[in-house]
Write an enzyme that holds these catalytic residues in place. Sequence first.
Site, mmCIF file in Angstrom:
data_model
loop_
_atom_site.group_PDB
_atom_site.id
_atom_site.type_symbol
_atom_site.label_atom_id
_atom_site.label_comp_id
_atom_site.label_asym_id
_atom_site.label_seq_id
_atom_site.Cartn_x
_atom_site.Cartn_y
_atom_site.Cartn_z
ATOM 1 N N SER A 127 41.294 40.138 38.072
ATOM 2 C CA SER A 127 40.386 40.975 37.274
ATOM 3 C C SER A 127 39.421 41.793 38.122
ATOM 4 O O SER A 127 38.965 41.349 39.188
ATOM 5 C CB SER A 127 39.577 40.050 36.360
ATOM 6 O OG SER A 127 38.447 40.709 35.857
ATOM 7 N N GLU A 129 36.486 42.000 37.450
ATOM 8 C CA GLU A 129 35.245 41.225 37.512
ATOM 9 C C GLU A 129 35.063 40.591 38.895
ATOM 10 O O GLU A 129 33.961 40.179 39.253
ATOM 11 C CB GLU A 129 35.242 40.127 36.440
ATOM 12 C CG GLU A 129 34.837 40.609 35.066
ATOM 13 C CD GLU A 129 33.385 41.058 34.996
ATOM 14 O OE1 GLU A 129 32.490 40.244 35.224
ATOM 15 O OE2 GLU A 129 33.147 42.250 34.728
ATOM 16 N N TYR A 151 33.103 33.137 35.543
ATOM 17 C CA TYR A 151 34.426 33.706 35.282
ATOM 18 C C TYR A 151 34.920 34.460 36.519
ATOM 19 O O TYR A 151 36.050 34.277 36.978
ATOM 20 C CB TYR A 151 34.362 34.645 34.070
ATOM 21 C CG TYR A 151 35.619 35.473 33.876
ATOM 22 C CD1 TYR A 151 36.727 34.949 33.232
ATOM 23 C CD2 TYR A 151 35.697 36.791 34.361
ATOM 24 C CE1 TYR A 151 37.887 35.713 33.074
ATOM 25 C CE2 TYR A 151 36.836 37.548 34.203
ATOM 26 C CZ TYR A 151 37.931 37.004 33.553
ATOM 27 O OH TYR A 151 39.068 37.748 33.408
#
Length: 327
Positions: A127, A129, A151
Amino acid sequence: MPTALITGITGQDGLYLAELLLAKGYDVHGVIRGQNNPKRELVESLLPDVRLHHGDLTDTSSLLRALRDSAPDEVYNLGAVSFVAYSWENAQLTTDVTAKGVLNMLEAVRLHTGDDPTHIRFYQASSSEMFGKVQETPQHERTLLWPRSPYGVSKVFGHYMTINYRESYGMHASSGILFNHESPRRGPEFVTRKISRAVARIKLGMQDELVMGNLDAERDWGYAGDYVEAMWLMLQQEVADDYVIATGETHSIRDFLDLAFAHVGIADWTPYVRQDPRFMRPAEVDTLVGDASKAREVLGWKPSVTFPELVALMVEADLAAAREGWK
Ligand code: NDP
Ligand code: GDR
C-alpha cells in the site's frame, strides 16, 4: 484452465479481481473467514462460480487446507484489516492479520509447494500508506518507506517479507504498491464512499449533515476495476517484482466534496459538512501521489477512469442505491 486462490474475496478488490479472473476463464477460489460470515451471501450471489474455503490469515493450517483443496497456480493475498483509522484502536489485531498474516500465507505457500517454490505465483497487496510521511514526491518503488499508522507499519512488514521470500526461496512473489482506489463497492467507512453516500442521501432528503475529519489530506485516487487488472498483470510476468500502481494525480478531500456535491447540483457544500475531532487521526498522511512509470513500461498498465469520472460514478451508484432503498 488456470486456478487462483484469493484471500479477502469479500472485500472491494476481492470481488473485482474474482470477476476479472472468471472472465479470463480461471477457476476461482476464495478464502472466507469466520462462522456464518454475513458477506458469504454477497459473494455467492454475485459470483456463483467461485468456490469458497473457510480460512483465516491468523490460522496457518486453515491456509494450508485452502491451498490443498484449491491447488492454485496463483495466490492473491488481499485479506487485511484495511481501515487505517481502526488500526490505532486495534493495533495488535492489525499486526496479527495485516503483518503476520502475510508471513502465514507465504509460509503456507512455501510448505504447500515443497521442493518447487516457483510452482505458485504470489501477489501481496502492499500500500501507498507505507510511504506515510513522504520522503520524496512523487513516490516510486525505491522511495524510502515511513509509515504513520499501525496499518502502515504492518504493510511494510508484509512488503519486505514478500521480497524476502522471493530472495530466500526463489518464490515468484510480487508486491503491488497500490495507491487509493475506489468504487461503488468501497466500504462506507472510507472517505470517498462516505462522501458519495452522504451526498446521494442529502440530495434525496434522507440525511442533512456529513461529519468529517481532516479535509486537507490529499490522495492519488483511482478506480478499483483498473487496479485489479494490474495485480493480474504482475503475476503474468516471467520475473516477479514490485510495482507502484497510481494515477499520478493528487486531489484533496475538499476537491472530492466539490465534485460530489456539484454532481447533484449543490455548488456550496459548507452548510452540510461539519468537522469533528472524532474523525482526526493521531498521525496523518498528508499527501500522496504515485509514479507508476515502471508499471506503464513493464506491464503496459495505465488507469482508464479519471478523477471526475470516478466521483460521478460513485455518486450515481449511491443515488441509485438510495432510491432503491426508498421503494
Ligand atoms: P477491504 O477492507 O474491502 O477487504 C478486506 C478483506 O480482508 C475482506 O475480505 C476481509 O474479510 C478480509 N479479512 C479481514 N481480516 C481477515 C482475516 N483475519 N483473515 C482473512 N481475511 C481477512 O479491502 P480492499 O478490498 O479495499 O483492499 C484489498 C487489499 O488491498 C487489502 O490488503 C488492503 O489493505 C490493500 N490495499 C487497498 C487499497 C485500496 O485503496 N483499496 C490500496 C492499497 C492496498 P471480511 O469480509 O470477512 O471482513
Ligand atoms: P486511507 O483511506 O486512510 O488513505 O487508506 P480513507 O479513505 O480512510 O482516508 C483518506 C483520507 O481522508 C481523511 N478523512 C477521512 N477519512 C475517513 N475514513 N473518514 C472521514 O470522515 C474522513 N475525513 C477526512 C483521512 O484522514 C485520510 O487522510 C485507504 C485504505 O484502503 C488502505 O487500506 C489503503 O492501503 C490506502 O487507502 C492506500
